[in-house]
Design an enzyme around this catalytic site. Structure first.
Site, short mmCIF file in Angstrom:
data_model
loop_
_atom_site.label_atom_id
_atom_site.label_comp_id
_atom_site.label_asym_id
_atom_site.label_seq_id
_atom_site.Cartn_x
_atom_site.Cartn_y
_atom_site.Cartn_z
N THR A 98 -3.78 4.86 -1.58
CA THR A 98 -5.17 5.87 -0.78
C THR A 98 -5.34 6.80 -1.52
OG1 THR A 98 -3.96 4.88 1.00
CG2 THR A 98 -4.96 6.13 1.28
N GLU B 18 1.09 -1.40 0.46
CA GLU B 18 -0.03 0.13 0.48
C GLU B 18 1.12 1.07 0.24
OE1 GLU B 18 -3.30 2.23 2.59
OE2 GLU B 18 -2.91 0.14 2.85
N PRO C 236 2.57 10.97 -2.59
CA PRO C 236 3.42 11.94 -2.55
C PRO C 236 2.79 13.41 -2.74
CG PRO C 236 4.62 11.20 -4.36
CD PRO C 236 3.24 10.13 -3.86
N ARG D 35 -15.79 3.36 4.57
CA ARG D 35 -16.66 4.80 5.34
C ARG D 35 -14.97 6.52 5.47
NH1 ARG D 35 -17.66 6.23 11.35
NH2 ARG D 35 -15.72 6.67 11.27
N GLY D 36 -14.03 5.64 6.38
CA GLY D 36 -13.07 6.87 6.10
C GLY D 36 -13.44 6.92 7.07
#
Length: 179
Positions: A79, A46, A50, A136-137
């Protein structure tokens, strides 16, 4: 976890023709299933996009080295956050090109509307990204509790339903959840 399409869902925006559109090519769920059926160990990597040009160069160098790992990772996660924007898609495309790896984009409900999600998903289709990790975060920066974005999603389940309504089974969808 692979979420399949419902019989009564008719995608409104069919993705443009992509090799293997109805197959499993590029889908992380197919890689995991294959490894498990063969009893083979597997792993993924993962990355966070940057924030600087120097950071991007460093990550590209690492990706170049990853292309030579043995055994290779089965896929790479990148991500996505509101702050990462286009950098996430750029990293996904670079990972596919430099490492010849399948990629999975994280997509969180935090701070996005349905229209924003539709645009991000269209970009993923155009980039050949076939796998999404729906989350969901966390709470938005500066907030202590998570609050749904007006016009957005209350949870990952709503995001998954939206993805399926828009794109049918084009994407492999994994979810991260908690009670």
């Amino acid at each position: 976890v692979e979420s399949g399409p419902k019989d009564d869902v008719v995608p409104r925006n069919r993705p443009r023709s992509v090799e293997g559109e109805r197959g499993s090519q590029g889908k992380v769920s197919a890689k995991i299933k294959e490894a498990m059926e063969k009893g083979r160990k597997f792993y993924s990597i993962e990355f966070f996009p940057p924030h600087t040009v120097e950071g991007a160069r460093g990550l590209m160098n690492r990706m170049d080295r990853l292309a030579n790992l043995q055994p290779k990772p089965d896929f790479m996660d990148v991500t996505w956050t509101l702050d990462s924007g286009k950098r996430t898609m750029e990293m996904l495309v670079a990972a596919k090109a430099l490492c010849a790896l399948d990629v999975q984009m994280h997509l969180a409900c935090t701070g996005i509307t349905q229209a924003m999600a539709a645009d991000l998903l269209s970009e993923a289709v155009d980039a050949g990204v076939r796998s999404i990790l729906a989350l969901r975060g966390d709470a938005a920066p500066g907030q202590q509790t998570w609050v749904p974005t007006p016009g957005g999603f209350k949870n990952a389940g709503e995001l998954v339903s939206f993805i399926r309504q828009q794109h049918g089974d084009f994407f492999s969808i994994a979810v991260a959840g908690h009670p």
